[in-house]
Design a protein around this motif. Sequence first.
Motif, PDB file in Angstrom:
ATOM      1  N   LEU A 275       0.835  -1.192   0.000  1.00  0.00           N
ATOM      2  CA  LEU A 275       0.000   0.000   0.000  1.00  0.00           C
ATOM      3  C   LEU A 275       0.875   1.250   0.000  1.00  0.00           C
ATOM      4  O   LEU A 275       0.575   2.241  -0.671  1.00  0.00           O
ATOM      5  N   LYS A 276       1.966   1.184   0.760  1.00  0.00           N
ATOM      6  CA  LYS A 276       2.870   2.348   0.827  1.00  0.00           C
ATOM      7  C   LYS A 276       3.436   2.686  -0.548  1.00  0.00           C
ATOM      8  O   LYS A 276       3.568   3.858  -0.899  1.00  0.00           O
ATOM      9  N   GLN A 277       3.784   1.656  -1.302  1.00  0.00           N
ATOM     10  CA  GLN A 277       4.335   1.906  -2.644  1.00  0.00           C
ATOM     11  C   GLN A 277       3.292   2.596  -3.535  1.00  0.00           C
ATOM     12  O   GLN A 277       3.621   3.509  -4.291  1.00  0.00           O
ATOM     13  N   ILE A 278       2.072   2.110  -3.392  1.00  0.00           N
ATOM     14  CA  ILE A 278       1.013   2.713  -4.210  1.00  0.00           C
ATOM     15  C   ILE A 278       0.787   4.160  -3.787  1.00  0.00           C
ATOM     16  O   ILE A 278       0.634   5.058  -4.613  1.00  0.00           O
ATOM     17  N   GLN A 279       0.785   4.371  -2.468  1.00  0.00           N
ATOM     18  CA  GLN A 279       0.571   5.737  -1.984  1.00  0.00           C
ATOM     19  C   GLN A 279       1.687   6.664  -2.452  1.00  0.00           C
ATOM     20  O   GLN A 279       1.443   7.809  -2.825  1.00  0.00           O
ATOM     21  N   ALA A 280       2.914   6.156  -2.425  1.00  0.00           N
ATOM     22  CA  ALA A 280       4.051   6.978  -2.866  1.00  0.00           C
ATOM     23  C   ALA A 280       3.904   7.324  -4.337  1.00  0.00           C
ATOM     24  O   ALA A 280       4.113   8.472  -4.749  1.00  0.00           O
ATOM     25  N   LEU A 281       3.511   6.332  -5.134  1.00  0.00           N
ATOM     26  CA  LEU A 281       3.322   6.589  -6.565  1.00  0.00           C
ATOM     27  C   LEU A 281       2.196   7.603  -6.781  1.00  0.00           C
ATOM     28  O   LEU A 281       2.297   8.519  -7.602  1.00  0.00           O
ATOM     29  N   SER A 282       1.133   7.430  -5.993  1.00  0.00           N
ATOM     30  CA  SER A 282      -0.007   8.338  -6.113  1.00  0.00           C
ATOM     31  C   SER A 282       0.424   9.780  -5.813  1.00  0.00           C
ATOM     32  O   SER A 282       0.095  10.713  -6.558  1.00  0.00           O
ATOM     33  N   SER A 283       1.179   9.968  -4.734  1.00  0.00           N
ATOM     34  CA  SER A 283       1.653  11.318  -4.378  1.00  0.00           C
ATOM     35  C   SER A 283       2.504  11.909  -5.496  1.00  0.00           C
ATOM     36  O   SER A 283       2.358  13.080  -5.862  1.00  0.00           O
ATOM     37  N   THR A 284       3.398  11.071  -6.015  1.00  0.00           N
ATOM     38  CA  THR A 284       4.267  11.541  -7.099  1.00  0.00           C
ATOM     39  C   THR A 284       3.433  11.957  -8.297  1.00  0.00           C
ATOM     40  O   THR A 284       3.682  12.990  -8.925  1.00  0.00           O
ATOM     41  N   GLN A 285       2.420  11.165  -8.610  1.00  0.00           N
ATOM     42  CA  GLN A 285       1.585  11.493  -9.770  1.00  0.00           C
ATOM     43  C   GLN A 285       0.832  12.798  -9.566  1.00  0.00           C
ATOM     44  O   GLN A 285       0.707  13.600 -10.486  1.00  0.00           O
ATOM     45  N   PHE A 286       0.329  13.009  -8.345  1.00  0.00           N
ATOM     46  CA  PHE A 286      -0.344  14.285  -8.078  1.00  0.00           C
ATOM     47  C   PHE A 286       0.599  15.440  -8.360  1.00  0.00           C
ATOM     48  O   PHE A 286       0.232  16.425  -8.994  1.00  0.00           O
ATOM     49  N   ARG A 287       1.817  15.309  -7.892  1.00  0.00           N
ATOM     50  CA  ARG A 287       2.760  16.426  -8.046  1.00  0.00           C
ATOM     51  C   ARG A 287       3.176  16.624  -9.504  1.00  0.00           C
ATOM     52  O   ARG A 287       3.587  17.707  -9.889  1.00  0.00           O
ATOM     53  N   ARG A 288       3.063  15.569 -10.298  1.00  0.00           N
ATOM     54  CA  ARG A 288       3.376  15.704 -11.728  1.00  0.00           C
ATOM     55  C   ARG A 288       2.125  16.031 -12.549  1.00  0.00           C
ATOM     56  O   ARG A 288       2.158  15.984 -13.779  1.00  0.00           O
ATOM     57  N   ALA A 289       1.025  16.240 -11.838  1.00  0.00           N
ATOM     58  CA  ALA A 289      -0.263  16.511 -12.493  1.00  0.00           C
ATOM     59  C   ALA A 289      -0.704  15.347 -13.376  1.00  0.00           C
ATOM     60  O   ALA A 289      -1.416  15.548 -14.365  1.00  0.00           O
ATOM     61  N   GLU A 290      -0.288  14.146 -13.028  1.00  0.00           N
ATOM     62  CA  GLU A 290      -0.773  12.958 -13.739  1.00  0.00           C
ATOM     63  C   GLU A 290      -2.047  12.515 -13.035  1.00  0.00           C
ATOM     64  O   GLU A 290      -2.037  11.607 -12.191  1.00  0.00           O
ATOM     65  N   THR A 291      -3.103  13.219 -13.340  1.00  0.00           N
ATOM     66  CA  THR A 291      -4.361  13.009 -12.618  1.00  0.00           C
ATOM     67  C   THR A 291      -5.497  12.729 -13.582  1.00  0.00           C
ATOM     68  O   THR A 291      -5.374  12.922 -14.795  1.00  0.00           O
ATOM     69  N   HIS A 292      -6.589  12.314 -13.008  1.00  0.00           N
ATOM     70  CA  HIS A 292      -7.784  12.013 -13.793  1.00  0.00           C
ATOM     71  C   HIS A 292      -8.951  12.579 -12.988  1.00  0.00           C
ATOM     72  O   HIS A 292      -9.036  12.349 -11.783  1.00  0.00           O
ATOM     73  N   GLN A 293      -9.805  13.332 -13.658  1.00  0.00           N
ATOM     74  CA  GLN A 293     -10.934  13.915 -12.929  1.00  0.00           C
ATOM     75  C   GLN A 293     -12.190  13.090 -13.137  1.00  0.00           C
ATOM     76  O   GLN A 293     -12.615  12.855 -14.272  1.00  0.00           O
ATOM     77  N   LEU A 294     -12.746  12.647 -12.016  1.00  0.00           N
ATOM     78  CA  LEU A 294     -14.002  11.905 -12.047  1.00  0.00           C
ATOM     79  C   LEU A 294     -15.095  12.858 -11.642  1.00  0.00           C
ATOM     80  O   LEU A 294     -15.247  13.164 -10.450  1.00  0.00           O
ATOM     81  N   ASP A 295     -15.837  13.380 -12.599  1.00  0.00           N
ATOM     82  CA  ASP A 295     -16.844  14.408 -12.314  1.00  0.00           C
ATOM     83  C   ASP A 295     -16.267  15.504 -11.434  1.00  0.00           C
ATOM     84  O   ASP A 295     -16.904  15.965 -10.492  1.00  0.00           O
ATOM     85  N   GLY A 296     -15.060  15.891 -11.707  1.00  0.00           N
ATOM     86  CA  GLY A 296     -14.432  16.991 -10.973  1.00  0.00           C
ATOM     87  C   GLY A 296     -13.551  16.541  -9.824  1.00  0.00           C
ATOM     88  O   GLY A 296     -12.701  17.295  -9.364  1.00  0.00           O
ATOM     89  N   LEU A 297     -13.745  15.328  -9.316  1.00  0.00           N
ATOM     90  CA  LEU A 297     -12.893  14.839  -8.228  1.00  0.00           C
ATOM     91  C   LEU A 297     -11.515  14.517  -8.802  1.00  0.00           C
ATOM     92  O   LEU A 297     -11.397  13.694  -9.710  1.00  0.00           O
ATOM     93  N   VAL A 298     -10.509  15.187  -8.270  1.00  0.00           N
ATOM     94  CA  VAL A 298      -9.163  15.040  -8.824  1.00  0.00           C
ATOM     95  C   VAL A 298      -8.466  13.871  -8.121  1.00  0.00           C
ATOM     96  O   VAL A 298      -8.219  13.904  -6.912  1.00  0.00           O
ATOM     97  N   LEU A 299      -8.179  12.839  -8.882  1.00  0.00           N
ATOM     98  CA  LEU A 299      -7.516  11.640  -8.350  1.00  0.00           C
ATOM     99  C   LEU A 299      -6.266  11.363  -9.169  1.00  0.00           C
ATOM    100  O   LEU A 299      -6.187  11.749 -10.349  1.00  0.00           O
ATOM    101  N   SER A 300      -5.308  10.692  -8.540  1.00  0.00           N
ATOM    102  CA  SER A 300      -4.125  10.324  -9.310  1.00  0.00           C
ATOM    103  C   SER A 300      -4.527   9.213 -10.296  1.00  0.00           C
ATOM    104  O   SER A 300      -5.494   8.473 -10.058  1.00  0.00           O
ATOM    105  N   LYS A 301      -3.775   9.127 -11.368  1.00  0.00           N
ATOM    106  CA  LYS A 301      -4.142   8.144 -12.399  1.00  0.00           C
ATOM    107  C   LYS A 301      -4.082   6.721 -11.863  1.00  0.00           C
ATOM    108  O   LYS A 301      -4.903   5.877 -12.218  1.00  0.00           O
ATOM    109  N   ILE A 302      -3.117   6.489 -10.983  1.00  0.00           N
ATOM    110  CA  ILE A 302      -2.997   5.118 -10.493  1.00  0.00           C
ATOM    111  C   ILE A 302      -4.199   4.751  -9.621  1.00  0.00           C
ATOM    112  O   ILE A 302      -4.688   3.623  -9.673  1.00  0.00           O
TER     113      ILE A 302
END
Lengths: 118, 531
Positions: free
Chosen positions: A78-105
């Motif tokens: 889970l930690k690895q996934i969370q770390a990747l998720s944080s990194t993706q947020f900071r790189r703006a690698e995100t996906h918006q679900l009806d406006g909810l901003v989530l990391s792509k992973i």
Amino acid sequence: MMDKSRRKFLGRSSASLLGVVMATKLFPTKVAFASSEVTLCEAAINEFAYVYRSWLKTEVGSPSLYIAQSGLSSDSSLKQIQALSSTQFRRAETHQLDGLVLSKIEVALMADVGRLYC
Amino acid sequence: MIIPGDRLQNTTAIEADVCIMGGGVAGIVLANELASSQIKIVVIEAGSEDYSVEVQDAYKAEHSTQWYPDPLRSRMRMLGGSSNHWENNTSPLDPIDFEKRSWVEDSGWPISYDDLEPFYRSAGVYVGVADDGYETSYWEKKLGERDLAKNSKVLETGIAKASTPPARFFAMHGQALTTSESVEVYTDAYVVDVEYDTEKQRVSKAFFETKPGLRHSVKAKTFIMCFGGIDNARMMLAFNEKYNDQLGNTFDNVGRYFMDHPVVRAANFFPHQRDQFGFYQGNDLQSRIVLGFFKFRQDVLIEQSLNNLRMPLSSASNYLISDGISSHHILTDSLSNGSIPENFGTHILNYVKDLDMVAEAISRKAFKKPLFDDADEFGGFQVPLMMEQTPNRESRIALGDEKDAFGVRRVNVDWRLNQSDKDQMWRGLEMFANEIGGLALGRVKLLKEREDRLWESQLGYGHHHMGTTRMSNTPEKGVVDANQKVFGTQNFFLGGSSVFPTGGHVPPTLTIVAMSIRLAKMVREEMKYDG
């Protein structure tokens, strides 16, 4: 009939999103039956399916392919996934679900679960 | 000493060293600061200590931009001015707000943050929040709460302070005026005109009426007008009609660049752990409330070419944060007009998925009672962000045709917000959402599907009227100079937020007070120099 709200699901899943995703990914059936709030699980399953459909609309390739290309496997913690998720947020690698901003992973993991129910 | 206007039964000629027009926040601070200098001061205030519907009526606009609040409701025409109904939310401007920024057209003050910084602490005392400043690390330690943006390279935490109850300026600072022998405060006294000596470039007299037609005069060495962000422009336009734009309006700047702080509830924030956010909720501290808010680091604003933006967090119930209710309103409005809204599918989905809260809303409206116990439980934070508006020449206060009871023309308020400001807000919010995710603090939902309503019926305002007599180094770009003196005059100054060239994201009152203290100092020095 009153469905549980997307807002509640999103609120809850944003608090423990990756935990939910991991548990549901590995044991979708058990999670559904383990909970006494069956309606919540149905709602959650609908949400995952919705996420999958949303993924298909905007992304190229399947969520499972994306997960594999991200370097994650079923052994990933889970930690690895969370770390990747944080990194993706900071790189703006995100996906918006009806406006909810989530990391792509995050979205890929949810979409991968949703694929099972579509 | 207070002299009620109705005591002046006949035309009266008054003499003073300084004539302060307007007894609101700026006027009261100026009078207090100057009162200690043995200068004879006359304050002329259109209202009195009590609210009066008749007096207030002079604020009514002839016409306002749709959705923009009429100044009749946002200003207070009485001693203490709009501090009589403000919420007392205070923060200083950021240093970057004073700078010329290439991406913000017509930005740049002729003074810097450092010029104003010495006056901010005293200003804090005036507004009732003490002089212990707005340093985030100080408040983090003092409150024992966590600054969640401490390790961020994008965001930082700003501090807002308010006194409880909010500082009512006349109640708090009026005594110095009423007991001072060197200050005369004329109430129910409406300034209608000035006399301007075009050769000497000096205002020689101000005229006020205590009832329509009963006119009095004040002769003074220095005049300072503090009527607020709308009426400063209104009266300057009125004076300039008579004096051919010689009072700071050679380049048609009076009334232009009208700004406010749009308050947009454009995002919801779902925190991972709500109890982490103590710093960002009101911390009650012995008659003061201190709270943090998110903002962008100044280097990020520069790098990303962003206007300044404040992102406070406001606890919201499931009911308040419901997407379904919002979609319900959008669908109802559109369908009743025979049209189909954009994102129709999303709204239908929100409606169905959030049916419990829609039912709750219907029950509350139709039966005046709640339906679900959890409707009022914490659902997340709303982000009522306050945005800096880019100065826009076409956003303006102009004189209308209708006149008020004293024969002064009412205003037309044409407030405009650039599309680029709206686009920039979404860009800023996406950066905010990404950084919140990166810091693992929660997730942010952007309410883009409500876009149309967000900029219309749902748009909030700070009621912070700014920019209409802006400060500049040259008359080509402004109305007053760096000392707030009206271009083309030797002794006529303007006080208040009408002189702000840009407004940052902060409520203006603390800065109005700091600038008034600074202005009083300059006037004192100038009078000493003049003998």
